[in-house]
Design an enzyme around this catalytic site. Sequence first.
Site, PDB file in Angstrom:
ATOM      1  N   ARG A  30      -5.285   5.639  -7.795  1.00 48.86           N
ATOM      2  CA  ARG A  30      -5.018   7.079  -7.890  1.00 48.86           C
ATOM      3  C   ARG A  30      -4.857   7.515  -9.347  1.00 48.86           C
ATOM      4  O   ARG A  30      -5.400   8.540  -9.779  1.00 48.86           O
ATOM      5  CB  ARG A  30      -3.784   7.427  -7.073  1.00 48.86           C
ATOM      6  CG  ARG A  30      -3.942   7.081  -5.594  1.00 48.86           C
ATOM      7  CD  ARG A  30      -2.611   7.046  -4.858  1.00 48.86           C
ATOM      8  NE  ARG A  30      -1.964   8.361  -4.857  1.00 48.86           N
ATOM      9  CZ  ARG A  30      -0.717   8.566  -4.471  1.00 48.86           C
ATOM     10  NH1 ARG A  30       0.038   7.541  -4.073  1.00 48.86           N
ATOM     11  NH2 ARG A  30      -0.209   9.775  -4.487  1.00 48.86           N
ATOM     12  N   LEU A  60       0.866  -1.170   0.000  1.00 56.12           N
ATOM     13  CA  LEU A  60       0.000   0.000   0.000  1.00 56.12           C
ATOM     14  C   LEU A  60       0.910   1.229   0.000  1.00 56.12           C
ATOM     15  O   LEU A  60       2.000   1.201   0.583  1.00 56.12           O
ATOM     16  CB  LEU A  60      -0.896   0.031   1.245  1.00 56.12           C
ATOM     17  CG  LEU A  60      -1.935  -1.083   1.392  1.00 56.12           C
ATOM     18  CD1 LEU A  60      -2.643  -0.951   2.742  1.00 56.12           C
ATOM     19  CD2 LEU A  60      -2.945  -1.050   0.262  1.00 56.12           C
ATOM     20  N   ASP A  61       0.475   2.305  -0.636  1.00 57.00           N
ATOM     21  CA  ASP A  61       1.252   3.536  -0.619  1.00 57.00           C
ATOM     22  C   ASP A  61       1.396   4.043   0.811  1.00 57.00           C
ATOM     23  O   ASP A  61       0.580   3.725   1.687  1.00 57.00           O
ATOM     24  CB  ASP A  61       0.582   4.614  -1.476  1.00 57.00           C
ATOM     25  CG  ASP A  61       0.503   4.227  -2.947  1.00 57.00           C
ATOM     26  OD1 ASP A  61       1.311   3.385  -3.372  1.00 57.00           O
ATOM     27  OD2 ASP A  61      -0.375   4.759  -3.654  1.00 57.00           O
ATOM     28  N   LYS A  62       2.402   4.859   1.035  1.00 57.37           N
ATOM     29  CA  LYS A  62       2.706   5.369   2.381  1.00 57.37           C
ATOM     30  C   LYS A  62       1.465   5.909   3.092  1.00 57.37           C
ATOM     31  O   LYS A  62       1.232   5.615   4.266  1.00 57.37           O
ATOM     32  CB  LYS A  62       3.769   6.463   2.280  1.00 57.37           C
ATOM     33  CG  LYS A  62       4.064   7.155   3.596  1.00 57.37           C
ATOM     34  CD  LYS A  62       5.008   8.334   3.408  1.00 57.37           C
ATOM     35  CE  LYS A  62       5.205   9.079   4.716  1.00 57.37           C
ATOM     36  NZ  LYS A  62       6.044  10.295   4.550  1.00 57.37           N
ATOM     37  N   THR A  65      -1.780   5.527   2.163  1.00 54.82           N
ATOM     38  CA  THR A  65      -2.997   4.736   2.020  1.00 54.82           C
ATOM     39  C   THR A  65      -3.114   3.829   3.243  1.00 54.82           C
ATOM     40  O   THR A  65      -2.144   3.177   3.622  1.00 54.82           O
ATOM     41  CB  THR A  65      -2.971   3.893   0.733  1.00 54.82           C
ATOM     42  OG1 THR A  65      -2.911   4.759  -0.393  1.00 54.82           O
ATOM     43  CG2 THR A  65      -4.211   3.017   0.621  1.00 54.82           C
TER      44      THR A  65
END
Length: 324
Positions: free
Chosen positions: A237, A138-140, A142
């Site tokens: 995104r 997961l992105d930082k 998210t």
Amino acid sequence: MAQKIELTNTVNESQLGLRLDQTIAELYPDYSRSRIKEWILNGMVSVNGEIVKKPRAKMMGGEALVVNADIEDEERWIAQDIPLNIVYEDDDILVINKPRDLVVHPGAGTPDGTVLNGLLFHCPALAEVPRAGIVHRLDKDTTGLMVVAKTIQSQTRLVRALQKRKITREYEAIAIGKMVGGGTVEKPIGRHSTKRTCMAVHELGKPAITHYRVAEHFREHTRLVLRLETGRTHQIRVHMAYLSHPLVGDLQYGGRPRPPRNASPELIQALRAFDRQALHARMLRLAHPMTGEIMEWHAPLPSDFVAMAEILRKDKQEHQDDEY
């Protein structure tokens, strides 16, 4: 300590023309390119039953791939006592609910202080599993659910299930603008041509599919539920930005504050202060890699997401007469 692994897979038709090392890297993203190249050169990879020692060998699609290799500890990351919200754990897997501001894997600019470092502290045996068992990221900023494999066998099976789109990942998001209904975005994603930290819809990129439906309408924003078929970097995104509906707070992809007309100072301030993409991995469903049991987990929305939805809901109620 070395562990033996066997990976078997079939080259996808979409991988026509790719090199052997690129193909294996796509099929098994948890192994580094350098390691895959070493396997090929050392005769550990067979294609349709024949050993192939050429990393640049071109694939036609449909070939049977087999990798028989030894895994050594790849990198010596440090174990750090980082609190992890573990929602499930057994001998083979664990599931965490990741908070915002936490990077999943060490990299440029973030050598430690990541989920991976916390996993090594919680379960030191993960040092013997590639990437400490991380199956997907997961992105930082998210939040939400991630599954981690505690053994190489579990990791191999989970990565294969992910490649075959047998793991369900459901997200919730708040997008900018009025979205009339749900749909599917099926657009390939690749590295942005000029912005190295960004991804973009690119016809030469990797296939990417995102399904979405409208959960709630606000005046000039929309709450969405999304499901991934593929797992490209920044996929949701990028796809929402492609639809001209970037996520609230996602400055990297055009999600600058856009208050609706006659918005209250409270709403304007809330939109300006929301400093991450409004994206949360709320549900994860998969077949347990060892038992085959179908398992499902849910993570409640984080407080900042809930607060944003509430103030947008309040704004809609205050202006409902404006719509008539």
